[in-house]
Motif scaffolding. Structure first.
Motif, mmCIF file in Angstrom:
data_model
loop_
_atom_site.group_PDB
_atom_site.id
_atom_site.type_symbol
_atom_site.label_atom_id
_atom_site.label_comp_id
_atom_site.label_asym_id
_atom_site.label_seq_id
_atom_site.Cartn_x
_atom_site.Cartn_y
_atom_site.Cartn_z
ATOM 1 N N LEU A 281 0.850 -1.284 -0.057
ATOM 2 C CA LEU A 281 -0.180 0.084 -0.144
ATOM 3 C C LEU A 281 0.705 1.128 -0.114
ATOM 4 O O LEU A 281 0.250 2.250 -0.016
ATOM 5 C CB LEU A 281 -0.759 -0.266 1.418
ATOM 6 C CG LEU A 281 -1.918 -1.196 1.444
ATOM 7 C CD1 LEU A 281 -2.863 -1.089 2.719
ATOM 8 C CD2 LEU A 281 -2.702 -1.267 -0.068
ATOM 9 N N ILE A 282 2.289 1.223 0.385
ATOM 10 C CA ILE A 282 3.055 2.410 0.045
ATOM 11 C C ILE A 282 4.153 2.244 -1.061
ATOM 12 O O ILE A 282 4.257 3.069 -1.885
ATOM 13 C CB ILE A 282 3.616 2.676 1.520
ATOM 14 C CG1 ILE A 282 2.572 2.988 2.247
ATOM 15 C CG2 ILE A 282 4.722 3.727 1.362
ATOM 16 C CD1 ILE A 282 3.157 3.443 3.688
ATOM 17 N N VAL A 283 4.950 1.147 -0.931
ATOM 18 C CA VAL A 283 5.945 1.011 -1.914
ATOM 19 C C VAL A 283 5.411 0.657 -3.211
ATOM 20 O O VAL A 283 6.035 1.550 -4.193
ATOM 21 C CB VAL A 283 6.765 -0.240 -1.180
ATOM 22 C CG1 VAL A 283 8.064 -0.463 -2.495
ATOM 23 C CG2 VAL A 283 7.583 0.079 -0.110
ATOM 24 N N VAL A 284 4.634 -0.277 -3.479
ATOM 25 C CA VAL A 284 4.035 -0.458 -4.716
ATOM 26 C C VAL A 284 3.394 0.741 -5.472
ATOM 27 O O VAL A 284 3.637 1.082 -6.395
ATOM 28 C CB VAL A 284 3.085 -1.827 -4.813
ATOM 29 C CG1 VAL A 284 2.375 -1.733 -6.074
ATOM 30 C CG2 VAL A 284 3.970 -3.006 -4.458
ATOM 31 N N PRO A 285 2.409 1.460 -4.782
ATOM 32 C CA PRO A 285 2.046 2.628 -5.453
ATOM 33 C C PRO A 285 2.965 3.794 -5.797
ATOM 34 O O PRO A 285 2.846 4.226 -6.722
ATOM 35 C CB PRO A 285 0.920 3.244 -4.391
ATOM 36 C CG PRO A 285 0.536 1.962 -3.595
ATOM 37 C CD PRO A 285 1.865 1.011 -3.247
ATOM 38 N N PHE A 286 3.888 3.821 -4.875
ATOM 39 C CA PHE A 286 5.086 4.849 -5.189
ATOM 40 C C PHE A 286 5.790 4.168 -6.157
ATOM 41 O O PHE A 286 6.298 5.371 -7.125
ATOM 42 C CB PHE A 286 5.887 4.956 -3.951
ATOM 43 C CG PHE A 286 6.967 6.146 -4.031
ATOM 44 C CD1 PHE A 286 6.429 7.748 -4.106
ATOM 45 C CD2 PHE A 286 8.232 5.804 -3.919
ATOM 46 C CE1 PHE A 286 7.454 8.545 -4.242
ATOM 47 C CE2 PHE A 286 9.338 6.977 -4.053
ATOM 48 C CZ PHE A 286 8.617 8.276 -4.252
ATOM 49 N N ILE A 287 6.050 3.176 -6.397
ATOM 50 C CA ILE A 287 7.092 2.712 -7.684
ATOM 51 C C ILE A 287 6.011 2.861 -8.903
ATOM 52 O O ILE A 287 6.756 3.505 -9.992
ATOM 53 C CB ILE A 287 7.173 1.246 -7.563
ATOM 54 C CG1 ILE A 287 8.176 1.109 -6.500
ATOM 55 C CG2 ILE A 287 7.553 0.856 -8.727
ATOM 56 C CD1 ILE A 287 8.498 -0.488 -6.188
ATOM 57 N N PHE A 288 4.907 2.796 -9.009
ATOM 58 C CA PHE A 288 3.830 3.054 -10.020
ATOM 59 C C PHE A 288 3.850 4.536 -10.293
ATOM 60 O O PHE A 288 3.895 5.014 -11.721
ATOM 61 C CB PHE A 288 2.469 2.289 -9.914
ATOM 62 C CG PHE A 288 2.394 0.812 -10.404
ATOM 63 C CD1 PHE A 288 2.317 0.520 -11.626
ATOM 64 C CD2 PHE A 288 2.648 -0.200 -9.480
ATOM 65 C CE1 PHE A 288 2.223 -0.633 -12.098
ATOM 66 C CE2 PHE A 288 2.539 -1.385 -9.799
ATOM 67 C CZ PHE A 288 2.608 -1.817 -11.349
ATOM 68 N N TYR A 289 3.856 5.251 -9.335
ATOM 69 C CA TYR A 289 3.633 6.716 -9.385
ATOM 70 C C TYR A 289 4.907 7.387 -9.855
ATOM 71 O O TYR A 289 4.698 8.024 -10.919
ATOM 72 C CB TYR A 289 3.408 7.096 -7.953
ATOM 73 C CG TYR A 289 3.363 8.802 -7.854
ATOM 74 C CD1 TYR A 289 2.454 9.681 -8.256
ATOM 75 C CD2 TYR A 289 4.705 9.499 -7.326
ATOM 76 C CE1 TYR A 289 2.431 10.909 -8.100
ATOM 77 C CE2 TYR A 289 4.783 10.883 -7.017
ATOM 78 C CZ TYR A 289 3.552 11.539 -7.557
ATOM 79 O OH TYR A 289 3.833 12.965 -7.339
ATOM 80 N N LEU A 290 6.055 6.755 -9.522
ATOM 81 C CA LEU A 290 7.121 7.387 -10.206
ATOM 82 C C LEU A 290 7.384 6.825 -11.783
ATOM 83 O O LEU A 290 7.870 7.433 -12.664
ATOM 84 C CB LEU A 290 8.492 6.822 -9.512
ATOM 85 C CG LEU A 290 8.639 7.441 -8.093
ATOM 86 C CD1 LEU A 290 9.999 6.595 -7.371
ATOM 87 C CD2 LEU A 290 8.867 8.955 -8.204
ATOM 88 N N PHE A 291 6.975 5.598 -12.033
ATOM 89 C CA PHE A 291 6.684 5.187 -13.369
ATOM 90 C C PHE A 291 6.292 6.015 -14.355
ATOM 91 O O PHE A 291 6.705 6.185 -15.548
ATOM 92 C CB PHE A 291 6.224 3.530 -13.369
ATOM 93 C CG PHE A 291 6.129 2.997 -14.773
ATOM 94 C CD1 PHE A 291 7.087 2.621 -15.563
ATOM 95 C CD2 PHE A 291 4.734 3.032 -15.498
ATOM 96 C CE1 PHE A 291 6.812 2.199 -16.924
ATOM 97 C CE2 PHE A 291 4.521 2.722 -16.421
ATOM 98 C CZ PHE A 291 5.480 2.046 -17.244
#
Length: 779
Positions: A281-291
């Motif tokens: 809920l934090i790391v995965v969303p942030f990775i996609f957000y940066l992507f």
């Protein structure tokens, strides 16, 4: 109306698991025997309702989507951005890239080349050969899918069919949701991703008794991906993070309880739960957000209208960059024009003096006026001089560098720029800028004419260049930065801009650049252009610079707008937004929620708060008006929906930027969920029961589940009809029918304003001005 559960059923049945429950099922699971076949056979009505609702959603979103065939409202922005993506031209916007990339993807699918730039509302799509229907189909598709997603949230949460129909129907027949999803706008993506986030978390929460299983991980990660889509569309998506995050925090707090029903978790087991949620809920969303930002930068590799918002270093990563190609090193004794980065005004001076007294009674120095002027003029020419004179035989060839102390001589009046401890015309806390004669500049006022040149992002003694060197001019004795703003001075300064010394040196609006070097001849060696290579800047450096620019300009959106509104007006639909008008046909698109549906939902929110208050008060007085299972469901499930509404609505009261009715759409969706849930509660239906499978064959799985940190056994949500048994839902169906009849009536009445056709007569327009809506063609 009594809020006590009717029917005399046992109060030992378990409450429905819900997203915000710390341990929603508490300690009262009982083995309930239901035939497995019954659960399947009782769901055909939900599936049929889902199919019908989905079909109607597609009809209401796609019907007449080709009208009008002109640019409407904010299509001027988001259509333009899609064109820029397709032309790979750099632009700047205050929203993250995901939603805009979807429009560009649709344009790419249909072979559009981005030739049309959506410059004005009313520009023809037909004449300019723009595939606008394809662009509009993207938000219409997402808007249509939002409706069944709302239905599924209610279904997965264990609510009855009438409750699910009411909740989804409030969104299905809402004029605001329909109007916003039929145009090239971002809100359809935002609302759909928000609803999918809630649905995914509900599904994840239902897997809590089988932690770390395949489905558990699937729904956890899907929740994270959906959350990333929300915040990658608009930054108000952080409110969805707040909603889900609050539920997760309560869930983790329950897992930490040593007295929990499933048995105490070791700190190691709890750490696994915590790490999994942080990851999903934090790391995965942030990775996609940066992507999505990486995709944004990769596509936009050509110079464009967004250049001015970025630093020179950033601009040097773009091809065809005029600034990089035309920048020239500046030497001492060059004549230059200085321009403010934000307002584009030139540093200017003329012989006129400041008045002795300003309107508020403060006294000026009566020195020569230094102002900002929007047009190129000889009074904008300043000569760069060293603080310490060079020898007479060595005056040329000295390059100005970052960190140098310089003096600026105004060529037309032969005076020197100066700042001193005298209040500026508009800002008593800021210093006045003026000029003084050569005699004073070399004598008593020498120190006051010295300015430090600070080039942004400079490394050491970097060369001072035209166009590419963005700098702050810092007054050396007082350490104020030269600054200007948009409010014009009075007639005594010819309505020109004020120049003053800003004590907040770090403010980004203190930045200037050199626009021209008038003293440099065209045949000078310094004027010869050399091929420039495109520079590479690390992703995170570009990302953080863009984030700073986005938040700065987002906070600067404080100017008034004729159709802006305040949060207190939204739940009651006190005003809308005029999207488009056509005088010849008297057609108009006026963005407005379905007043009937919004008033019902807002009333229900008040009823929910009232019931909570009454229940808390009665408990304080020893009166238990609700049994435990009813209260658990009411607070945990309906309360979660109410939390979603509050999280998506109340933060807007803290914002100082422009706000519009469409900002309420995510909160309205949450209020629709509350309405459906509370309708069921008011009619005193049993909360959903849970079956605890205690069959001996499941012993191994039960033990495995307990070992993983779950409950003592596997549970399933019992369908609403199954738990209702022979109880009649006639009253609930009747209430749902009344609500939906009113909602459909309101939707149909305002339909011409939503779809932009047919045109209405003056009398018909007046009849729709329920709360004095500022509609066109009322006369």
């Amino acid at each position: 109306m009594s809020t006590r559960q009717k029917g005399g059923q046992s109060t030992k049945k378990a409450a429905t698991p819900s997203p915000t429950s710390v341990d929603a099922v508490k300690d009262d699971f009982q083995p309930l025997q239901y035939p497995a076949k019954s659960a399947t056979s009782s769901e055909w009505d939900y599936k049929l309702a889902l199919f019908i609702i989905t079909a109607i959603a597609f009809v209401t979103r796609f019907w007449g989507i080709n009208h009008p065939n002109e640019v409407v409202f904010d299509e001027v922005h988001f259509g333009k951005f899609a064109s820029y993506y397709l032309q790979r031209t750099y632009f700047f916007d205050v929203h993250p890239p995901f939603g805009k990339l979807l429009f560009a993807l649709m344009g790419w699918f249909v072979g559009y080349d981005g030739h049309f730039h959506f410059d004005n509302i009313g520009d023809s799509y037909i004449k300019n050969n723009v595939p606008y229907v394809a662009f509009r189909a993207m938000p219409a598709l997402l808007g249509a899918l939002t409706v069944p997603t709302v239905f599924l949230i209610m279904w997965e949460s264990g609510y009855t069919l009438p409750a699910a129909i009411v909740a989804s129907g409030l969104v299905l027949f809402d004029n605001a949701h329909i109007g916003q999803t039929r145009l090239i706008l971002l809100d359809a993506t935002l609302v759909f991703a928000m609803s999918v986030s809630v649905l995914s978390y509900v599904r994840f929460y239902k897997m809590r008794h089988d932690p770390f299983g395949r489905k558990w991980w699937k729904w956890l990660l899907l929740t994270g991906v959906a959350l990333s889509c929300v915040i990658s569309t608009k930054y108000v998506g952080v409110f969805t993070f707040l909603t889900i995050g609050s539920a997760v925090a309560l869930d983790l707090w329950g897992l930490l309880d040593i007295n929990r029903k499933g048995g105490a978790l070791s700190l190691r087991q709890f750490g696994k739960h915590f790490a999994a949620r942080v990851t999903g809920l934090i790391v995965v969303p942030f990775i996609f957000y940066l992507f999505w930002f990486q995709v944004h930068f990769a596509i936009l590799n050509r110079s464009g209208p967004g250049n001015d918002f970025m630093s020179p270093e950033f601009q040097e990563t773009l091809s065809d960059n005029i600034m990089t190609a035309n920048s020239i090193g500046i030497d001492y004794f060059d004549s230059i024009t200085l321009r403010h980065k934000e307002t584009k005004t030139y540093l200017h001076s003329h012989p006129d003096k400041y008045p002795l007294r300003y309107e508020d009674g403060r006294v000026s120095s009566q020195g020569q006026q230094v102002t900002g002027y929007p047009f190129n003029d000889t009074n904008n020419h300043w000569q760069v001089l060293p603080a310490t004179p060079f020898p007479e035989d060595n005056l040329s060839g000295h390059r100005v560098k970052s960190g140098d102390l310089i003096k600026l001589r105004h060529l037309v009046t032969d005076t020197y720029l100066l700042s001193h401890d005298v209040a500026s015309p508009y800002y008593p806390t800021n210093q006045e800028f003026t000029t003084v004669s050569l005699e004073l500049a070399d004598g008593d006022r020498y120190n006051d004419t010295l300015f430090e040149l600070r080039i942004e992002g400079a490394k050491g003694k970097s060369d001072f260049k035209s166009l590419s060197s963005h700098f702050k001019l810092i007054h050396n004795p007082t350490k104020v930065a030269m600054w200007t703003h948009t409010k014009p001075l009075p007639e005594w300064a010819f309505k020109q801009a004020e120049i003053n010394g800003n004590k907040n040196v770090q403010q980004t609006s203190n930045i200037w650049y050199v626009d021209e070097i008038p003293s440099l001849s065209a045949d000078s060696e310094r004027s010869k252009k050399e091929p420039r290579k495109i520079k590479h800047v690390p992703f995170f450096k570009k990302y953080f610079e863009l984030q700073r620019a986005i938040f700065h300009h987002n906070n600067a959106l404080t100017s008034s707008h004729p159709y802006s509104s305040q949060p207190i007006q939204w739940p009651f639909v006190l005003r809308g937004i005029s999207f488009w008008t056509q005088n010849d046909t008297r057609q108009q698109i006026y963005f407005l929620g379905n007043p009937v549906g919004w008033w019902i939902a807002s009333s229900v929110l008040a009823v929910f708060a009232g019931i909570v208050g009454a229940d808390q008060l009665s408990q304080r007085r020893g009166v238990d008006s609700l049994d435990e299972r009813t209260r658990s469901r009411f607070y945990n499930s309906t309360g979660f929906f109410f939390l979603a509404w509050a999280a998506h609505y109340l933060p807007f009261y803290l914002m100082g930027r422009q706000l519009f009715l469409h900002h309420y759409l995510p909160a309205h969706l949450a209020s629709a969920l509350v309405t459906g849930a509370l309708l069921e509660f008011i009619f005193n239906l049993d909360p959903v029961a849970l079956e605890e499978n205690v069959d001996a064959k499941m012993a191994g799985k039960v033990a495995n589940s307990t070992k993983k940190g779950g409950g003592p056994g596997t549970k399933r949500v019992v369908p609403a009809r199954e738990r209702m048994g022979g109880n009649s839902m006639l009253a609930l169906w009747g209430a749902a029918g009344v609500v939906m009849t009113l909602v459909v009536g309101g939707w149909y009445f305002f339909l011409p304003l939503t779809y932009g056709k047919p045109g209405l007569s003056a009398a018909e327009v007046v009849r729709r001005k329920w709360l004095g809506y500022d509609l066109h063609f009322a006369k």
